[in-house]
Design an enzyme around this catalytic site. Structure first.
Site, mmCIF file in Angstrom:
data_model
loop_
_atom_site.group_PDB
_atom_site.id
_atom_site.type_symbol
_atom_site.label_atom_id
_atom_site.label_comp_id
_atom_site.label_asym_id
_atom_site.label_seq_id
_atom_site.Cartn_x
_atom_site.Cartn_y
_atom_site.Cartn_z
ATOM 1 N N ARG A 1 -24.739 -7.388 -14.170
ATOM 2 C CA ARG A 1 -24.798 -8.207 -12.940
ATOM 3 C C ARG A 1 -25.923 -7.718 -12.045
ATOM 4 O O ARG A 1 -26.636 -8.498 -11.417
ATOM 5 C CB ARG A 1 -23.463 -8.119 -12.183
ATOM 6 C CG ARG A 1 -22.352 -8.939 -12.808
ATOM 7 C CD ARG A 1 -21.008 -8.578 -12.198
ATOM 8 N NE ARG A 1 -20.960 -8.807 -10.766
ATOM 9 C CZ ARG A 1 -20.138 -8.165 -9.924
ATOM 10 N NH1 ARG A 1 -19.290 -7.261 -10.385
ATOM 11 N NH2 ARG A 1 -20.149 -8.442 -8.644
ATOM 12 N N LYS B 1 -10.318 -1.998 -11.438
ATOM 13 C CA LYS B 1 -10.267 -0.533 -11.318
ATOM 14 C C LYS B 1 -8.998 -0.109 -10.594
ATOM 15 O O LYS B 1 -8.367 0.892 -10.939
ATOM 16 C CB LYS B 1 -11.509 -0.029 -10.581
ATOM 17 C CG LYS B 1 -12.763 -0.171 -11.426
ATOM 18 C CD LYS B 1 -14.033 0.108 -10.669
ATOM 19 C CE LYS B 1 -14.438 -1.033 -9.778
ATOM 20 N NZ LYS B 1 -15.806 -1.124 -9.366
HETATM 21 N N1 URA Z 1 -17.788 -2.987 -5.542
HETATM 22 C C1 URA Z 1 -17.286 -3.085 -6.799
HETATM 23 O O1 URA Z 1 -16.543 -2.213 -7.235
HETATM 24 N N2 URA Z 1 -17.626 -4.161 -7.528
HETATM 25 C C2 URA Z 1 -18.434 -5.154 -7.079
HETATM 26 O O2 URA Z 1 -18.676 -6.099 -7.786
HETATM 27 C C3 URA Z 1 -18.936 -5.024 -5.781
HETATM 28 C C4 URA Z 1 -18.600 -3.927 -5.034
#
Ligand code: URA
Length: 431
Positions: free
Chosen positions: A168, A187
């Site tokens: 990304r 996460k």
């Molecule tokens: N923080 C993250 O962990 N993922 C993202 O896509 C953007 C900020």
């Protein structure tokens, strides 16, 4: 189903099924889906968006791509908090022991400094001998024993997110709300908690600049966490200026301890109380967030929260003497005061730039991989404060020489203007 067909559907604005999304994510992790194919799908999501179910399936697929921490041996509702990142954000250091001192277990996986934002792991590692590299067994057993633990999130937590995030970053598809929601939440879900409080920040020092975008992200996080069967709320908070006065590592630990002692800067205290109140409510020890706030204040005023922080430091091998003798924390060899150079009211602070400068001085990983625990900036004046031309607006500290160029850059971060009001720290709530 051919990967080609999965991409075609999203590119044409059709919905993907759960099976298709799992196929894509797992295929990408194992190298069966090429970076070109994944990039095309990410671009299609960026433009077409995703349904609520698609966001949840993507989140689930990424969470399950690695280790899922098992907290089932810990009794009670395990509550976690997540901040989208900012400058001077030491909230976790306060709220983890604060909430745990009420009996609500808090098992927190945390990260390191990234770009202009700091990381709780780096901040805590300024405490001599403390260990954040706990094994899952150590992590769970510590929460069972003392009610809380803070450990660094290892590489095997949501590995699909790491790989997809890197793509990304290369393909300009970071700024997509469904992709951000699934990245953050995958996460958190892998961390194993039952309930979450999200602190979504907006403003110059945040990853998201505009309040309306922070609102959309907060809504997405709460909605998707609920689809995952979790309890969740989000607080939207301002990052138009650094949180509190300290930006760095050891100096942020000192400021967090001040808050745990019932003192500290008002904005840090207010945000910590609000987040703790929501965590206490989700954890079931109070019946609403107003009661949660009174309870959180009581835990600060009685010293229970501070004692829990002492327990946490000792349990993780650290030197808890730093609580009463902060001079035992790493000290810088070099300190320089930055004078205002003009009189007036501060109207804005270039917060992201201050975070980058602190990082360059050693507080983050902008120049070196190794963090200098003593490096950072103490912001003496905030938005709405009046300053005389020879007053100190910031103190820079580092173990590297502080060149005049940095002093000039920091001074330029403070803007002056008329009719300025102190910006409120709390800007919204999604429940
Ligand atoms: N923080 C993250 O962990 N993922 C993202 O896509 C953007 C900020």
């Amino acid at each position: 189903m051919l990967v080609y067909e999965i991409l075609r559907k999203k590119l044409d604005g059709e919905l993907n099924t759960k099976e298709e999304i799992f196929r894509l994510v797992n295929g990408y992790v194992f190298g069966e889906v090429t970076p070109e194919q994944m990039a095309a799908w990410l671009a299609a999501v960026y433009i077409r968006g995703m349904s609520d179910e698609e966001v949840w399936w993507l989140t689930e697929a990424m969470a399950k791509s690695g280790r899922m921490v098992n907290l089932s041996e810990i009794e009670g509702i395990k509550v976690d908090k997540h901040s989208t990142g900012g400058v001077g954000d030491k909230v976790s250091i306060v709220v983890v022991p604060l909430v745990a001192s009420s009996g609500v277990p808090v098992a927190k996986l945390t990260g390191r400094a990234l770009g202009h934002t700091g990381g709780t792991a780096d901040k805590l590692e300024s405490i001599p001998n403390i260990r954040l590299d706990l094994s899952e067994k150590e992590f769970v057993s510590q929460v069972r024993r003392i009610g809380c633990a803070i450990a660094v999130a290892t590489e095997d937590i949501a590995p699909a997110d790491k790989k997809i995030y890197a793509l990304r970053d290369k393909t300009a598809t970071i700024a997509s709300i469904p992709l951000i929601v699934s990245s953050i939440l995958s996460k958190k879900l892998a961390g194993g908690a039952d309930a979450f409080v999200f602190d979504v920040k907006f403003g110059d020092g945040a990853f998201i600049r505009k309040l309306e975008d922070a609102q959309k992200l907060a809504e997405g996080l709460v909605k998707t966490a609920k689809l995952a069967g979790k309890k969740a709320v989000a607080i939207i908070s301002s990052m138009e200026q650094p949180l509190g006065h300290a930006i760095g590592n050891a100096i942020e630990v000192v400021e967090a301890i001040e808050v745990l002692k019932g003192k500290g800067p008002e904005d840090v205290r207010e945000l910590c109380l609000e987040i703790a109140a929501q965590m206490l409510w989700l954890g079931g020890v109070v019946t609403n967030s107003k009661e949660g706030k009174s309870k959180a204040m009581e835990l600060l005023n009685s010293g229970a929260a501070l004692e829990k922080f002492r327990d946490l430091i000792i349990a993780q091998g650290g030197d808890a003497k730093i609580i009463d003798q902060p001079e035992k924390l790493p000290q810088p060899s070099c300190k320089v005061e930055v004078r205002s150079g003009q009189s007036g009211v501060i109207s804005a602070i270039a917060t992201r730039e201050l975070g980058l400068i602190a990082g360059q001085m050693g507080a983050g990983r902008i120049v070196d991989e190794k963090v200098d625990p003593a490096a950072g900036i103490i912001v003496m004046k905030k938005i709405g404060d009046f300053v005389n031309y020879d007053e100190t607006i910031a103190i820079l500290q580092s173990n590297k020489p502080i060149v005049n160029d940095l002093v000039v850059k920091v001074r330029a971060c403070f803007k002056f203007g008329e009719g300025v009001k102190k910006p409120p720290i709390l800007a919204g709530f999604v429940g």
